[in-house]
Enzyme design. Structure first.
Site: not given
Ligand code: ME8
Length: 687
Positions: A18, A21, A137, A140, A161, A164, A318, A321
């Site tokens: 989304h 990312h 969790c 998380c 949590c 969540h 925030k 979906k």
């Molecule tokens: O945490 N605004 O993966 P994840 C800005 N796999 N950035 C956002 C966002 C938002 N609303 N939502 C997500 C994980 N992000 C682990 C990481 S690393 C070794 C392992 C971005 O899929 C932001 O970079 O939950 C956030 O830190 C990341 O997606 C979390 O991605």
């Protein structure tokens, strides 16, 4: 060697990509392009985090194996990176890292072995075996302490949590522990001696106070019987590594740690340490756990960990979906250029703080700053060069004998004034950019746009063109504007690669702004007499009313002004956010059926064997996994919905010739068969 390594988090492969990312990737891509432009050999990593209970669960819900689930999600991520110009083919990332790659298994096992031999700064074994009991969790992927969960309303219920709002699992099992509690002083000392290690400073303060509050040892393995989808612990395959241990290590395995082949292809010593870009949501993992693991293994710490804020909806909520306020990547891709999205993301969010994302704001910025701003400056300058200077870059100098004449028009005859202004702006821009203050840097660049626009408006080239004696004065004004456009193309290339390249080309320049170091720009290097190319608008104006009405009228797409359009479904639970066309739906042949018989199958306590009349010559034989919830007798005579064109398959040696449609809800996925309250003939098609 002058090298640079930048990373995004590797995203969970349990739900589809989304805006969030996309955002971190855009930032990393911009940083990587800026470094490359300065001649620094740069490595840019992004990718997916593919192990752990969440992926196992998402896979189960979607009826896939964990690897299939990961592959499925990764295909959406790579589609996104290609569409938004972030993949290798578009000059973006160097690796799309996946933790299911065999070389990663090798590297992460090597890190584990090293740490398990290590002593902590306080002389204890860094890893030890113990017993863990706690509230875990799954979304998380971490145990929660008392202040991290919501206590249950009813005694006996599990806590939930705070992030969540889902119930936590009570987990009690043998586990390996990382002795994090022995690393508090070492971590604090790093953060004190390297104030830039965690950025911005307010996040650094948060991390430091978390560490000062005392660190608890970290459970770094789960029994394979609880979590099987992960990297086995070296020497003890009954344990699977904690997913964060596995995931964080990707940053070093990708460039060659613990694997010869990667080492040769990329080079650990060449690129490490990295600048880690992360959202503030996962700062602790990167600023506390990761450095502690590296300290234990005797590996150099990252260059820095920089946390950005989160994107919220236009009302400051925030994105989720269930609220229906997410920004759909498909919509962004359909209506907005990549450069406009990149510009908006970097201009609108003060890096580090939360920002609001709305389509209307994006259109407004694209129109005011891009179409009417930089785009208009470019097209008016180039159009006038085409019209008044025969499509050739005019001279930037006024001959002595015309100086007085030029002065009378009010045009500044001293070219160092404008040159000095833009040089100063460039220096500021580069410095702000290096500090990741993108929003400020873009403001600085737009001060150049405003200044040059004003210069043109004040000089009125259209009037100067009427007077043959003012030909040189006119030329100088247009030269200055064109030379400023060249500088802006170089400065703005990392943010807007496509537009910069287009303006560069229209100026008649060879090569690419990607290859010009902004710090080396010299005023006056735009060559007099060179032919410009055909003038084309780079940022067409967007019709706000029309686009907003199209976006809001799409039934599946929600925006700031519309009510939630999508309701939470099982599909949401596995993160399906993309929509199908009506033609896709038409491929599914749904028919009204009537159950003629239903019986249990010996030794298969979940399955019922049914004969269903769907208006064909013979009734269909259908097996359904509903035996635990439905008495067979009660189903006889009931109208149901059947997927009639599902490929037949064998279950327990019996062929199932279709599927009964049912809703599924709750933790255990309880089925509820779809039916009709009005009379309807067997075989009628659902559309
Ligand atoms: O945490 N605004 O993966 P994840 C800005 N796999 N950035 C956002 C966002 C938002 N609303 N939502 C997500 C994980 N992000 C682990 C990481 S690393 C070794 C392992 C971005 O899929 C932001 O970079 O939950 C956030 O830190 C990341 O997606 C979390 O991605």
């Amino acid at each position: 060697m002058n090298t640079f390594y930048v990373t995004t988090p590797i995203y969970y492969a349990n739900s589809l990509p989304h805006l969030g990312h996309l955002y971190t990737m855009i930032v990393a891509d911009t940083v990587a392009r800026a470094k490359r432009q300065r001649g620094i050999e740069t490595y840019f990593l992004t990718g997916t985090d593919e192990h752990g209970i969440n992926i196992e669960r998402a896979a189960q819900k979607a009826g896939r194996t964990p690897q299939e689930q990961a592959d499925y999600v990764v295909s959406y991520f790579t589609k996104m990176t290609s569409e938004f110009g972030l993949d290798t083919a578009h000059g973006g990332y160097d690796i799309f890292m996946r933790t299911t790659k065999p070389f990663h298994y090798e590297g992460v096992s090597e890190l584990w072995r090293r740490i398990s031999k290590a002593k902590t700064p306080k002389g204890n074994n860094a890893i030890y075996k113990g017993h863990y009991e706690g509230w875990f969790c799954a979304p998380c992927a971490e145990y929660k302490t008392e202040d991290e969960y919501q206590k249950p309303k009813n005694e006996g219920d599990p806590p939930t949590c705070l992030i969540h709002d889902t119930p936590l699992d009570r987990v009690s099992e043998e586990s390996y522990f990382f002795r994090l509690s022995d690393y508090d002083e070492a971590l604090l000392s790093v953060m004190e001696t390297r104030p830039d290690f965690v950025r911005p400073d307010y996040r650094r303060n948060e991390v430091m106070s978390f560490v000062r509050g005392g660190l608890q040892d970290l459970s770094v393995s789960r029994l394979k019987t609880s979590v099987s989808w992960g990297v086995p612990v070296p020497g003890d395959p009954a344990h699977t590594m904690y997913v964060w241990f596995d995931a964080l290590t990707n940053y070093i395995t990708a460039i060659g740690f613990g694997n010869e082949e990667r080492q040769k292809a990329v080079g650990f010593e060449k690129f490490w340490p990295a600048l880690h870009l992360v959202g503030k949501d996962i700062l602790r993992f990167h600023a506390v756990y990761w450095p502690a693991f590296l300290l234990a293994a005797g590996i150099e710490l990252p260059r820095a960990i920089v946390a950005h804020g989160m994107w919220l909806d236009p009302n400051g909520r925030k994105m989720s979906k269930t609220l229906g306020n997410t920004i759909e990547l498909d919509v962004l891709n359909k209506y907005f250029s990549n450069d406009a999205i990149r510009y908006f993301c970097l201009r609108e969010m003060v890096f580090g703080q939360d920002g609001r994302f709305g389509y209307e704001a994006l259109i407004d910025r694209a129109n005011s700053d891009l179409a009417s701003g930089w785009g208009n400056l470019s097209s008016r300058t180039l159009t006038m060069i085409a019209r008044y200077c025969d499509s050739r870059i005019p001279s930037g100098l006024i001959p002595e004998d015309k100086l007085l004449l030029a002065k009378r028009t009010g045009v500044d005859t001293d070219e160092t004034t404008v040159a000095g202004f833009i040089e100063h702006a460039r220096d500021q821009f580069v410095q702000q950019f290096d500090n990741l203050a993108f929003s400020k840097a873009l403001e600085t660049a737009w001060s150049v746009v405003a200044r040059i626009d004003k210069m043109i408006t004040d000089a009125k080239p259209w009037d100067l063109a009427k007077d043959e004696n003012q030909k040189q004065t006119l030329g100088v004004v247009l030269y200055r504007a064109a030379e400023s456009l060249r500088w802006l193309s170089v400065m703005l290339y990392p943010v807007m690669p496509e537009a910069s390249q287009a303006i560069w080309k229209q100026l008649g320049l060879d090569g690419s702004p990607a290859q010009v170091d902004p710090t080396q720009l010299k005023w006056g290097e735009l060559k007099e007499g060179a032919a410009i190319a055909e003038v084309q608008p780079v940022f067409p104006r967007m019709d706000k009313a029309k686009i907003m009405s199209e976006i809001t009228s799409g039934p599946e797409i929600s925006t700031e002004s519309s009510a939630p359009a999508v309701h939470a479904t099982q599909a949401d639970a596995v993160g399906i956010t993309s929509f199908i066309e009506i033609d896709d739906f038409a491929k599914v042949d749904l028919r009204v059926g009537q159950v003629l018989s239903a019986e249990r199958i010996p030794k298969a306590d979940k399955l019922l064997l049914m004969k269903v009349d769907i208006g064909e010559e013979q009734p269909r034989q259908i097996l359904a996994g509903i035996a635990q919830y439905y008495e067979p007798e009660k189903l006889i005579g009931r109208k149901v919905v059947i997927v009639a064109n599902l490929k037949p398959r064998k279950l327990r040696g019996l062929e199932s010739q279709g599927m009964v449609v049912a809703a599924s809800y709750g933790e255990e996925g309880r089925p509820v068969i779809a039916t009709f309250t009005e009379d309807v003939p067997n075989g009628a098609r659902l559309k």
